[in-house]
Design an enzyme around this catalytic site. Structure first.
Site, PDB file in Angstrom:
ATOM      1  N   SER A  73     -21.839  50.730  58.837  1.00  0.00           N
ATOM      2  CA  SER A  73     -22.910  50.679  59.730  1.00  0.00           C
ATOM      3  C   SER A  73     -23.969  51.899  59.655  1.00  0.00           C
ATOM      4  O   SER A  73     -25.031  51.843  60.206  1.00  0.00           O
ATOM      5  CB  SER A  73     -22.359  50.557  61.258  1.00  0.00           C
ATOM      6  OG  SER A  73     -21.583  51.780  61.544  1.00  0.00           O
ATOM      7  N   GLU A  74     -23.571  53.132  59.397  1.00  0.00           N
ATOM      8  CA  GLU A  74     -24.238  54.245  59.027  1.00  0.00           C
ATOM      9  C   GLU A  74     -24.947  54.295  57.858  1.00  0.00           C
ATOM     10  O   GLU A  74     -25.142  55.514  57.377  1.00  0.00           O
ATOM     11  CB  GLU A  74     -23.323  55.339  59.293  1.00  0.00           C
ATOM     12  CG  GLU A  74     -22.433  55.358  60.845  1.00  0.00           C
ATOM     13  CD  GLU A  74     -23.366  55.702  61.807  1.00  0.00           C
ATOM     14  OE1 GLU A  74     -24.649  55.684  61.860  1.00  0.00           O
ATOM     15  OE2 GLU A  74     -22.871  56.093  62.993  1.00  0.00           O
ATOM     16  N   HIS A  93     -19.233  61.698  55.985  1.00  0.00           N
ATOM     17  CA  HIS A  93     -19.405  61.467  57.568  1.00  0.00           C
ATOM     18  C   HIS A  93     -18.156  61.370  58.136  1.00  0.00           C
ATOM     19  O   HIS A  93     -17.224  60.642  57.663  1.00  0.00           O
ATOM     20  CB  HIS A  93     -20.456  60.613  57.899  1.00  0.00           C
ATOM     21  CG  HIS A  93     -20.496  60.253  59.549  1.00  0.00           C
ATOM     22  ND1 HIS A  93     -20.559  61.176  60.168  1.00  0.00           N
ATOM     23  CD2 HIS A  93     -20.237  59.142  60.321  1.00  0.00           C
ATOM     24  CE1 HIS A  93     -20.470  60.670  61.732  1.00  0.00           C
ATOM     25  NE2 HIS A  93     -20.093  59.375  61.499  1.00  0.00           N
ATOM     26  N   HIS A  95     -15.428  62.212  62.044  1.00  0.00           N
ATOM     27  CA  HIS A  95     -15.432  62.668  63.436  1.00  0.00           C
ATOM     28  C   HIS A  95     -14.226  63.470  63.515  1.00  0.00           C
ATOM     29  O   HIS A  95     -13.287  63.080  64.334  1.00  0.00           O
ATOM     30  CB  HIS A  95     -15.077  61.317  64.337  1.00  0.00           C
ATOM     31  CG  HIS A  95     -15.985  60.367  64.192  1.00  0.00           C
ATOM     32  ND1 HIS A  95     -15.989  59.024  64.792  1.00  0.00           N
ATOM     33  CD2 HIS A  95     -17.448  60.292  63.666  1.00  0.00           C
ATOM     34  CE1 HIS A  95     -17.320  58.341  64.582  1.00  0.00           C
ATOM     35  NE2 HIS A  95     -18.019  58.965  63.915  1.00  0.00           N
ATOM     36  N   TYR A 114     -17.759  84.189  57.803  1.00  0.00           N
ATOM     37  CA  TYR A 114     -18.474  84.195  56.341  1.00  0.00           C
ATOM     38  C   TYR A 114     -18.871  82.948  55.808  1.00  0.00           C
ATOM     39  O   TYR A 114     -19.509  82.563  55.170  1.00  0.00           O
ATOM     40  CB  TYR A 114     -18.292  85.173  55.608  1.00  0.00           C
ATOM     41  CG  TYR A 114     -16.828  85.209  54.705  1.00  0.00           C
ATOM     42  CD1 TYR A 114     -17.087  84.243  53.513  1.00  0.00           C
ATOM     43  CD2 TYR A 114     -15.770  85.505  54.831  1.00  0.00           C
ATOM     44  CE1 TYR A 114     -16.113  84.270  52.857  1.00  0.00           C
ATOM     45  CE2 TYR A 114     -14.511  84.908  54.398  1.00  0.00           C
ATOM     46  CZ  TYR A 114     -14.957  84.367  53.142  1.00  0.00           C
ATOM     47  OH  TYR A 114     -13.845  83.856  52.411  1.00  0.00           O
ATOM     48  N   HIS A 156     -21.011  62.794  68.661  1.00  0.00           N
ATOM     49  CA  HIS A 156     -20.750  61.959  67.564  1.00  0.00           C
ATOM     50  C   HIS A 156     -19.665  62.282  66.554  1.00  0.00           C
ATOM     51  O   HIS A 156     -18.588  61.826  66.407  1.00  0.00           O
ATOM     52  CB  HIS A 156     -21.848  61.295  66.977  1.00  0.00           C
ATOM     53  CG  HIS A 156     -21.834  60.158  66.001  1.00  0.00           C
ATOM     54  ND1 HIS A 156     -22.741  59.371  65.797  1.00  0.00           N
ATOM     55  CD2 HIS A 156     -20.725  60.053  65.088  1.00  0.00           C
ATOM     56  CE1 HIS A 156     -22.410  58.554  64.549  1.00  0.00           C
ATOM     57  NE2 HIS A 156     -21.180  59.010  64.317  1.00  0.00           N
ATOM     58  N   TYR A 209     -18.797  80.474  44.114  1.00  0.00           N
ATOM     59  CA  TYR A 209     -17.753  80.190  44.840  1.00  0.00           C
ATOM     60  C   TYR A 209     -17.640  78.731  45.364  1.00  0.00           C
ATOM     61  O   TYR A 209     -18.566  77.957  45.109  1.00  0.00           O
ATOM     62  CB  TYR A 209     -18.339  81.101  46.290  1.00  0.00           C
ATOM     63  CG  TYR A 209     -16.845  81.031  47.361  1.00  0.00           C
ATOM     64  CD1 TYR A 209     -15.959  82.253  47.102  1.00  0.00           C
ATOM     65  CD2 TYR A 209     -16.528  80.212  48.178  1.00  0.00           C
ATOM     66  CE1 TYR A 209     -14.939  82.267  47.955  1.00  0.00           C
ATOM     67  CE2 TYR A 209     -15.451  80.359  49.070  1.00  0.00           C
ATOM     68  CZ  TYR A 209     -14.705  81.443  48.854  1.00  0.00           C
ATOM     69  OH  TYR A 209     -13.534  81.614  49.845  1.00  0.00           O
TER      70      TYR A 209
HETATM   71 ZN   LIG Z   1     -19.691  58.058  62.936  1.00  0.00          ZN
END
Ligand SMILES: [Zn+2]
Length: 216
Positions: A73-74, A93, A95, A114, A156, A209
């Protein structure tokens, strides 16, 4: 990248890895990877453990998916981030608990460590709030990562990017750790924030790095 079975497997592996290390759960996170003719993205409402390479959706880089496609849905903010950042090929993405808690407080993460430099500057920004899967959220997220490799999404979760998927996944784990140590440090006093000069020095040392590209 090309749309191959190996690429699709790397997306499923990334989802399973996030679940295994506690960055995500159920069906809440999603991953996209830029390919030659669009983007591959995790499907909507499928448990990671049940995901197969054929279920990964391929959609175009602009415009909505067709009716027979069922991407996350995103999909909209994945699309807008890949459009806004030509140097980025992967978007993650999730949570994760600590990063999401800071996003609920609507705070950015300052240079408490850092490793903030792994996100391209002296802070990891937090967007304003907008409904999940909305146009407004998509615009705010793309804007937040214009000059950073990750951001928090108010009330979110979190989003990270990378030139390769492994680097975007690595950043998600680092972001969650930054949020966790920030909370720990705040429990017994005020954290000392590194200066812009400290972060600029770290950015210079960060050229080599991170993690190596072991993508197929
Ligand atoms: Zn989400």
């Amino acid at each position: 990248m090309q749309d191959t079975t190996a690429t699709r497997h790397s997306i499923i592996y990334g989802c399973l890895w996030m679940e295994r290390v506690g960055l995500n759960q159920g069906t809440s996170g999603n991953i996209s990877v830029r390919v030659d003719d669009g983007l591959l993205i995790t499907p909507s409402a499928v448990l990671y453990a049940k995901m197969t390479p054929e279920m990964i959706c391929k959609i175009s880089l602009d415009g909505p998916p067709s009716a027979d496609q069922h991407p996350s849905s995103e999909w909209q903010f994945h699309q807008s981030v890949l459009q806004a950042r030509p140097d980025v090929d992967a978007v993650v993405h999730a949570h994760p608990a600590n990063a999401t808690a800071i996003a609920i407080q609507r705070r950015s993460i300052p240079a408490v460590h850092y490793m903030v430099a792994a996100f391209g500057g002296a802070s990891v920004p937090c967007t304003g709030y907008a409904l999940f899967a909305s146009d407004a959220l998509s615009v705010m997220v793309a804007d937040a990562v214009k000059h950073r490799h990750g951001c928090l999404l108010a009330n979110h979760g979190a989003l990270t990017v990378g030139d390769i998927l492994d680097r975007a996944l690595w950043r998600m784990q680092e972001l969650e750790n930054l949020a966790r140590v920030m909370f720990l440090a705040e429990q017994s006093g005020m954290p000392v924030i590194l200066s812009d000069a400290d972060i600029a020095e770290t950015l210079t040392s960060f050229q080599d790095y991170g993690i190596r590209n072991t993508a197929p």
